[in-house]
Enzyme design. Sequence first.
Site, PDB file in Angstrom:
ATOM      1  N   GLY A  55       0.812  -1.225   0.000  1.00 19.60           N
ATOM      2  CA  GLY A  55       0.000   0.000   0.000  1.00 19.60           C
ATOM      3  C   GLY A  55       0.833   1.257   0.000  1.00 19.60           C
ATOM      4  CD  GLN A 133      -2.379   1.174   3.008  1.00 21.04           C
ATOM      5  OE1 GLN A 133      -3.459   0.888   3.507  1.00 21.04           O
ATOM      6  NE2 GLN A 133      -2.279   1.753   1.817  1.00 21.04           N
ATOM      7  N   GLY A 181      -3.277  -4.318  -5.700  1.00 16.47           N
ATOM      8  CA  GLY A 181      -3.719  -4.337  -7.098  1.00 16.47           C
ATOM      9  C   GLY A 181      -3.304  -5.599  -7.821  1.00 16.47           C
ATOM     10  CD  GLU A 199       2.932  -1.667 -11.685  1.00 13.33           C
ATOM     11  OE1 GLU A 199       1.945  -1.780 -10.951  1.00 13.33           O
ATOM     12  OE2 GLU A 199       3.818  -0.804 -11.513  1.00 13.33           O
ATOM     13  CB  SER A 268      -0.196   3.862  -4.517  1.00 15.38           C
ATOM     14  OG  SER A 268      -0.271   2.653  -3.822  1.00 15.38           O
ATOM     15  CB  CYS A 412     -13.183 -17.631   3.084  1.00 15.42           C
ATOM     16  SG  CYS A 412     -13.610 -18.131   4.746  1.00 15.42           S
TER      17      CYS A 412
HETATM   18  P1  NAD Z   1       1.242  -0.400  -4.206  1.00 13.72           P
HETATM   19  O1  NAD Z   1       1.858   0.916  -3.927  1.00 13.72           O
HETATM   20  O2  NAD Z   1       1.875  -1.632  -3.706  1.00 13.72           O
HETATM   21  O3  NAD Z   1       1.068  -0.560  -5.786  1.00 13.72           O
HETATM   22  C1  NAD Z   1       0.621   0.469  -6.625  1.00 13.72           C
HETATM   23  C2  NAD Z   1       1.161   0.170  -8.022  1.00 13.72           C
HETATM   24  O4  NAD Z   1       0.702   1.167  -8.925  1.00 13.72           O
HETATM   25  C3  NAD Z   1       2.674   0.180  -8.075  1.00 13.72           C
HETATM   26  O5  NAD Z   1       3.124  -1.050  -8.560  1.00 13.72           O
HETATM   27  C4  NAD Z   1       3.011   1.339  -9.006  1.00 13.72           C
HETATM   28  O6  NAD Z   1       4.146   1.080  -9.798  1.00 13.72           O
HETATM   29  C5  NAD Z   1       1.757   1.430  -9.841  1.00 13.72           C
HETATM   30  N1  NAD Z   1       1.514   2.758 -10.381  1.00 13.72           N
HETATM   31  C6  NAD Z   1       1.508   3.947  -9.724  1.00 13.72           C
HETATM   32  N2  NAD Z   1       1.188   4.930 -10.555  1.00 13.72           N
HETATM   33  C7  NAD Z   1       0.993   4.369 -11.777  1.00 13.72           C
HETATM   34  C8  NAD Z   1       0.608   4.872 -13.019  1.00 13.72           C
HETATM   35  N3  NAD Z   1       0.353   6.169 -13.185  1.00 13.72           N
HETATM   36  N4  NAD Z   1       0.486   4.003 -14.056  1.00 13.72           N
HETATM   37  C9  NAD Z   1       0.731   2.675 -13.908  1.00 13.72           C
HETATM   38  N5  NAD Z   1       1.090   2.138 -12.731  1.00 13.72           N
HETATM   39  C10 NAD Z   1       1.204   2.980 -11.664  1.00 13.72           C
HETATM   40  O7  NAD Z   1      -0.260  -0.284  -3.687  1.00 13.72           O
HETATM   41  P2  NAD Z   1      -1.336  -1.448  -3.469  1.00 13.72           P
HETATM   42  O8  NAD Z   1      -1.100  -2.088  -2.156  1.00 13.72           O
HETATM   43  O9  NAD Z   1      -1.424  -2.307  -4.668  1.00 13.72           O
HETATM   44  O10 NAD Z   1      -2.661  -0.568  -3.331  1.00 13.72           O
HETATM   45  C11 NAD Z   1      -3.178   0.112  -4.458  1.00 13.72           C
HETATM   46  C12 NAD Z   1      -4.229   1.117  -4.043  1.00 13.72           C
HETATM   47  O11 NAD Z   1      -5.393   0.440  -3.581  1.00 13.72           O
HETATM   48  C13 NAD Z   1      -3.783   1.989  -2.878  1.00 13.72           C
HETATM   49  O12 NAD Z   1      -4.280   3.297  -3.075  1.00 13.72           O
HETATM   50  C14 NAD Z   1      -4.416   1.366  -1.697  1.00 13.72           C
HETATM   51  O13 NAD Z   1      -4.598   2.278  -0.643  1.00 13.72           O
HETATM   52  C15 NAD Z   1      -5.732   0.928  -2.275  1.00 13.72           C
HETATM   53  N6  NAD Z   1      -6.308  -0.166  -1.503  1.00 13.72           N
HETATM   54  C16 NAD Z   1      -7.479  -0.672  -1.879  1.00 13.72           C
HETATM   55  C17 NAD Z   1      -8.054  -1.697  -1.154  1.00 13.72           C
HETATM   56  C18 NAD Z   1      -9.362  -2.266  -1.527  1.00 13.72           C
HETATM   57  O14 NAD Z   1      -9.880  -3.069  -0.821  1.00 13.72           O
HETATM   58  N7  NAD Z   1      -9.913  -1.922  -2.637  1.00 13.72           N
HETATM   59  C19 NAD Z   1      -7.422  -2.213  -0.036  1.00 13.72           C
HETATM   60  C20 NAD Z   1      -6.216  -1.695   0.315  1.00 13.72           C
HETATM   61  C21 NAD Z   1      -5.662  -0.705  -0.428  1.00 13.72           C
END
Ligand code: NAD
Length: 558
Positions: A55, A133, A181, A199, A268, A412
């Site tokens: 995150g 986080q 993601g 990505e 992110s 689950c």
């Molecule tokens: P992370 O930082 O591990 O991964 C984000 C990825 O996005 C990275 O690999 C980065 O290289 C890529 N990225 C960033 N900007 C980019 C762009 N413009 N184009 C292409 N790739 C790009 O984060 P994560 O743990 O995978 O979390 C992703 C998001 O989801 C965060 O904002 C997090 O807070 C949110 N999130 C959602 C849930 C949910 O349940 N839906 C749960 C936790 C977190």
Amino acid sequence: MTSSLPTRRPDEPIRAPRGTTLSCKGWPQEAALRMLMNNLDPDVAERWEDLVVYGGSGKAARNWEAYHRIVASLRSLESDETLLVQSGKAVGIFRTHADAPRVLIANAMLVPAWGDWEHFRKYEAQGLTMYGQMTAGSWIYIGTQGILQGTYETFAACAQKHFDGTLRGRLVLSAGLGGMGGAQPLAVTMNEGVGIFVEIDRERIDRRLRLGYVDRATESLDEALAWAEEARRRGVALSIALYGNACEVHEEIARRGVRPDVVTDQTSAHDMLNGYLPAGLSPRDAVALRGRDPKGYLARAYESVARHMRAMLELQRNGAILFDYGNNIRREAENAGVGDFSYPGFVPAFIRPLFCEGQGPFRWVALSGDPEDIYATDRALMEAFKDNEHLVRWLRMAQERVHFQGLPARICWLGYGDRAVAGRIFNDLVASGRVRAPIVIGRDHLDSGSVASPNRETESMRDGSDAIADWPILNALLNASAGASWVSVHHGGGVGIGYSIHAGMVAVADGTPEAARRLERVLTTDPGTGIMRHADAGYPEAIEAGKRHGLKLPGITP
Ligand code: NAD
């Protein structure tokens, strides 16, 4: 204890101990120790060297010195003491009692008027706080599987609502293959669909390929579109990682008139400085620019997120179902000047009915390190809940397709009543020796009663209570009173500092009668607060669930 402690990063990567030999004075402490270490296992953590678990910048401990001090504190902790952890640093040990939590954690909490990234970063730079986080700073992250079930459920609910229950022949477009993601490609193919996932970090793409979460990768948009079109036509499931920046790729996809069926995003974007990559920058360039000129970096990031959002809105106008996947990109796009749009977050769109039943992500980890222990728990749950086809199907698929990262774990979605049953089953498995060591039971902070997050879990609440944050605090206090093994309260997970308050809980099944009593209590109070919160907001399904389960909700149930 303090003088001889190491203060630096270990030379060797961290890996939680396995087996039944304790280095702590009881299993609950040992469980906390192993789960802290497991969060930093290189197979689990996104950047263990920096203590970053997932995150963006979600950390397990504030710095290396603090990490070593937590480890030493857990090893010395008596079974009637409680360790206090303030934003990733051990700060006190108090005598409580055997049924009290062994660890209480608060991460990134700030007084509301100071609760923004600017203040947070200032205090972080002074060494006073840490971004936890959700499950990073509360030591119950289990790798990408943790989010896989939720993502699978979300795409399943989307398919149910819009496409006759399957994504077969449908194209999903998203971005971000990080800790969370990275679950998207597998969740889409588990729902029989085709997906392109953009990505910008090649290492992230390689990692998802290695872990079997994504089927193919390419740097060519032409190739990705050709593969996707063929799979879509033949109705076969396929996930494609496409190297590129979402802002540029999405613009090009929209320009070419390609029509994805579903569009979402998991870059992110909740952290525009450290998480979101502006167009034209490699991850390495991004690090350099952030260090040199953070203001310049932010200006470029906001310019890109605006273009990214406009492209997604054009795809929506062309017929795609667009939903927000919890990364706060809508708010940041507004901050970047893109207004006049409206599309829902995934919770009101798909998940809230489950929350009304106290359902949410329930996870467990085998402290033995033996995958057979998880398979034994899978079998026991499939037997106990054999009428729940959805659950049994998920557990079968998870057994076949999920690679364990770090200590073997399973997730689950279970609701009120069923969680307590599962806890009893696991404790019995430990007591009878059918699993080799205790089982740790926990959950995400994204759960029915444990979070206030107006742009995500509590978006568009029926009674307008989106930003009321009393609920997660009550959840944490109650779970601590009920005897959880560790309880945490965090600020800013998922959607970023200023946007959420949430609580975590973990309970250890060590096979003892005392653990059985604690599990029964905690695994009832915890989902019970979810029903309570949604019943109070006036959801008929939650009021009905409260009555059905005999919850005492003054003014709501008799
Ligand atoms: P992370 O930082 O591990 O991964 C984000 C990825 O996005 C990275 O690999 C980065 O290289 C890529 N990225 C960033 N900007 C980019 C762009 N413009 N184009 C292409 N790739 C790009 O984060 P994560 O743990 O995978 O979390 C992703 C998001 O989801 C965060 O904002 C997090 O807070 C949110 N999130 C959602 C849930 C949910 O349940 N839906 C749960 C936790 C977190």
